[in-house]
Write a protein that holds these residues in place. Structure first.
Motif, short mmCIF file in Angstrom:
data_model
loop_
_atom_site.label_atom_id
_atom_site.label_comp_id
_atom_site.label_asym_id
_atom_site.label_seq_id
_atom_site.Cartn_x
_atom_site.Cartn_y
_atom_site.Cartn_z
N PRO A 1 2.67 -0.56 7.24
CA PRO A 1 3.51 -0.52 8.45
C PRO A 1 4.83 -1.27 8.30
O PRO A 1 5.71 -1.13 9.15
N THR B 1 -2.21 0.71 -7.58
CA THR B 1 -2.11 0.01 -6.29
C THR B 1 -3.40 -0.79 -6.12
O THR B 1 -4.49 -0.30 -6.41
N GLY B 2 -3.24 -2.04 -5.66
CA GLY B 2 -4.42 -2.89 -5.44
C GLY B 2 -4.41 -4.09 -6.35
O GLY B 2 -4.64 -3.99 -7.55
N GLY B 3 -4.11 -5.27 -5.77
CA GLY B 3 -4.22 -6.51 -6.52
C GLY B 3 -3.00 -6.88 -7.34
O GLY B 3 -3.08 -7.79 -8.17
N SER C 1 1.77 5.97 6.22
CA SER C 1 1.27 7.34 6.25
C SER C 1 1.44 8.00 7.61
O SER C 1 1.33 7.35 8.64
N LEU D 1 -6.45 -8.82 3.26
CA LEU D 1 -5.47 -8.53 2.21
C LEU D 1 -6.09 -8.79 0.84
O LEU D 1 -7.07 -9.53 0.71
N SER D 2 -5.50 -8.20 -0.19
CA SER D 2 -6.08 -8.31 -1.54
C SER D 2 -5.66 -9.61 -2.23
O SER D 2 -4.78 -10.33 -1.75
N THR E 1 -2.81 10.64 0.49
CA THR E 1 -3.97 9.75 0.46
C THR E 1 -5.14 10.50 1.06
O THR E 1 -5.08 10.93 2.22
N ARG F 1 -7.80 0.97 -1.27
CA ARG F 1 -8.87 0.05 -0.87
C ARG F 1 -9.51 0.62 0.38
O ARG F 1 -8.85 0.78 1.40
N MET G 1 2.92 -2.73 -4.58
CA MET G 1 2.55 -3.95 -3.87
C MET G 1 2.56 -3.73 -2.37
O MET G 1 3.51 -3.14 -1.85
N THR G 2 1.53 -4.22 -1.70
CA THR G 2 1.54 -4.31 -0.24
C THR G 2 1.10 -5.71 0.21
O THR G 2 1.87 -6.44 0.83
N SER G 3 -0.14 -6.11 -0.14
CA SER G 3 -0.66 -7.39 0.36
C SER G 3 0.29 -8.54 0.03
O SER G 3 0.54 -9.41 0.87
N SER H 1 4.08 -0.10 -1.80
CA SER H 1 3.13 0.93 -1.37
C SER H 1 3.12 1.05 0.15
O SER H 1 3.71 0.23 0.86
N ALA H 2 2.41 2.08 0.62
CA ALA H 2 2.45 2.43 2.05
C ALA H 2 1.91 1.30 2.91
O ALA H 2 0.81 0.79 2.67
N LYS I 1 -3.44 9.57 -4.03
CA LYS I 1 -3.99 8.21 -4.04
C LYS I 1 -5.50 8.31 -3.83
O LYS I 1 -5.96 8.86 -2.83
N LEU J 1 -9.04 -6.03 8.82
CA LEU J 1 -8.52 -5.65 7.52
C LEU J 1 -8.17 -6.94 6.77
O LEU J 1 -7.57 -7.83 7.35
#
Ligand SMILES: Cc1cc2nc3c(=O)[nH]c(=O)nc-3n(C[C@H](O)[C@H](O)[C@H](O)COP(=O)(O)O)c2cc1C
Length: 334
Positions: free
Chosen positions: A23, A246-248, A46, A219-220, A135, A200, A268-270, A20-21, A172, A217
């Motif tokens: 940096p 998205t999320g978790g 984004s 992380l999840s 988003t 989130r 996935m991001t976190s 997922s989005a 999103k 910020l």
């Protein structure tokens, strides 16, 4: 050989695990590592409405013509140096990512109003993005705006962007809607191809010593997956747009749960920030091991196996079970 291939937004993905989005995807080398690790697709970081608006302020020389005439607008923007204003750089990044990768590249626009900035959707398409994730990050803190007003403004934005594009569009969402199922239906009618549940929201904290609002910020963890599983399991039998989670999502078990709830893909991001980009490969090999151990031949066989139309006890997903859950929990007296 387990078949992980998945269709998302009309695109052929080799795996249902999507990045997922974030940096992380500003660097082309990171994108190459992600593809090598086995991700099915990537959603780029984004491009924000504010970046586009601010760029056009600078571009059109408004600042030089006396920014005092726009005091309110200017207080909304950070100063030029502390904020990267480069929408054209974003378009170049899409072009470079598209050239470098074979997996689908999904661009991301982050904004809220229907204004001139949405012409960037067309430019994103021309730059080679395979799809667009929109988003919509809006905090409905006004005492005047009704739920209906807010939902309609989302739908209007989606319609305006959709009308400009040939590529598919995902939206999103945050989980904070009064009538989530009906709202998803309205977004469907407005033309979305997929819904990504859930963003989130940034949640500020207070520093009690300095009495400042702290903007950090966090992380999840996998705990955050439950909210997504619940809604995807409820909605997936009944909504036409594909659903993404998205999320978790942190482990192969999280991936299995998400797909069983009815998600087309999980993101996935976190987990990648905590454990590194190559971690995608580990989750994928754990996923294959799980599928083999449970005698599945493809990821498709799992999809929706635990949605509200398939589970043996659908009331476990609704209020009917609320009382039972509360009563089943007996805290120990200390
Ligand atoms: C550092 C960071 C930057 C993010 N940047 C974006 C962004 O530019 N656009 C966006 O839509 N979401 C952004 N997100 C949200 C993630 O894409 C993702 O939806 C969210 O973190 C939940 O997934 P997770 O539990 O796997 O982290 C960002 C998240 C993090 C942690």
């Amino acid at each position: 050989m387990i078949d992980l291939s998945t269709n998302y937004l009309g695109l052929a993905l080799r795996s249902p695990i999507v990045a997922s989005a974030s940096p992380l995807w500003k660097e082309i080398e990171n994108l190459a590592r992600l593809e090598a690790a086995g991700a099915g697709a990537v959603v780029l970081h984004s491009l924000f409405e504010e970046q586009i608006m601010m760029d056009s302020f600078w571009f059109n020389g408004f600042l030089n013509q006396g920014s005092d005439s726009f005091p309110e607008a200017m207080s909304y923007f950070p100063d030029e140096k502390s904020y990267q204003i480069d929408p054209r750089g974003y378009l170049k990044h899409i072009e470079s990512a598209r050239k470098k990768l074979t997996i689908p590249v999904i661009a991301s626009l982050n904004g809220v109003s229907t204004g001139g900035w949405i012409r960037y959707a067309r430019e994103i398409e021309s730059a080679g993005a395979d799809a667009l994730e929109l988003t919509i990050y809006f905090l409905p803190a006004s005492m005047q705006a009704t739920a209906h007003d807010i939902e309609q403004s989302y739908c209007e934005l989606v319609r305006d962007i959709k009308n400009q594009l040939r590529i598919p569009i995902a939206v999103k969402l945050s989980p904070y809607f009064t009538a989530m199922a009906n709202f998803c239906r309205q977004l469907d009618l407005a033309g979305v191809d997929a819904l990504v549940l859930f963003n989130r929201f940034y949640q500020p904290d207070f520093d009690l010593e300095t009495r400042e609002v702290v903007q950090n910020l966090y992380l999840s963890s996998s705990d955050e997956l439950r909210l997504r599983l619940h809604w995807v399991a409820l909605l997936s039998p009944y909504v036409r747009p594909q659903l993404a989670i998205t999320g978790g999502v942190h482990t192969a078990e999280d991936v299995v749960k998400g797909i069983m709830a009815g998600a087309q893909v999980v993101m996935m991001t976190s987990a990648l920030i905590k454990r590194g980009i190559d971690y995608v490969g580990l989750v994928e090999s754990d996923l294959v091991t799980w599928l083999e151990a449970h005698e599945y031949k493809s990821i498709g066989e799992l999809r929706g196996a635990m949605n509200s139309a398939s589970v043996s006890n659908p009331t476990a997903l609704t209020r009917a079970n609320y009382l039972k859950v509360m009563n089943s929990f007996m805290p120990k007296a200390i």
